[in-house]
Design a protein around this motif. Structure first.
Motif: not given
Length: 240
Positions: A171-178
């Motif tokens: 689980q990650v609490d931020k969208v990984l934005q490339p």
């Protein structure tokens, strides 16, 4: 006597059937059920937006197909619904279908990483989204904390959703934005000013340009010479 014989026959029948069943080979167990990313996320809850993206882009089907192979391993960083809600309004709708696929693939690492093995990774970490130049993912650890950086977003792993030695879902609490999708695009260079148009020769002469100046000076020179001749003639007459 006949009833006795019938009872003996009946007993013999049941004993024979029991012996046959006990000697029959045991059925082999069926194949183990394949891992299903949809079921994992549904069971975990709070992943409705991610599930919708996985279905609409068919990336979820690709994950399941990969997991159907015994050689394939995956690590998936799963953003929660709150992670998606923290994006600017219209962010997902502004992405093309291909960009949505790349965004999801950026959350996938093509190897199984246990929670204790993140410290052994070399950065940038290769994801399933293109190259590490436009899609760099850097993972570092500090004690038991796993930090993830994309060049735009910094976050941490907040929990393990699933792990079976082939697939790990964190689980990650931020969208990984490339960078390849969300980096600000440079402004295009301003157009160069157009060179001035050269004037036509006739326009230059009519507007009192160099040609007119030459003609004027010539006229003045001719007039001066004529005046000198007239004065010389007058002087000669008076001397007579």
């Amino acid at each position: 006597m006949s009833s006795f014989n019938f009872s003996v026959l009946l007993l013999f029948f049941f004993l024979s059937r029991a012996l046959a069943q006990s000697s029959a080979p045991a059925k082999s167990p069926g194949p183990a059920p394949s891992t299903d990313i949809y079921k994992i996320l549904i069971k975990a809850g709070q992943y409705s937006v991610l599930l919708r993206l996985l279905r609409s882009t068919q990336v979820g089907d690709q994950i399941n197909n990969q997991l159907g192979s015994t050689n394939s391993e995956l690590t998936f960083f799963a953003p929660t619904d709150n992670a998606f809600s923290s994006l600017k309004t219209g962010t997902l709708n502004g992405l093309s279908d291909q960009q949505k696929v790349q965004l999801l693939q950026f959350h996938l690492v093509p190897s199984f990483i246990s929670i204790t093995n993140f410290q052994t990774l070399s950065n940038p970490v290769q994801t399933q989204a293109s190259d590490t130049y436009e899609y760099p993912l850097n993972i570092t650890t500090s004690g038991s904390q796993v930090n993830i950086s994309t060049g735009i977003v910094n976050t941490t792993i907040s929990g393990t959703v699933y792990s079976d030695n082939q697939l790990a879902v964190y689980q990650v609490d931020k969208v990984l934005q490339p960078l390849g999708i969300f980096a600000p695009k440079p402004l295009p260079p301003a157009p160069a000013p157009a060179p001035p148009k050269p004037k036509k020769k006739s326009e230059t002469s009519e507007s009192g340009g160099p040609a007119a100046a030459v003609d004027s000076s010539d006229a003045v020179g001719v007039a001066g010479s004529f005046g000198m001749v007239v004065l010389s003639l007058v002087a000669a007459i008076f001397n007579l």
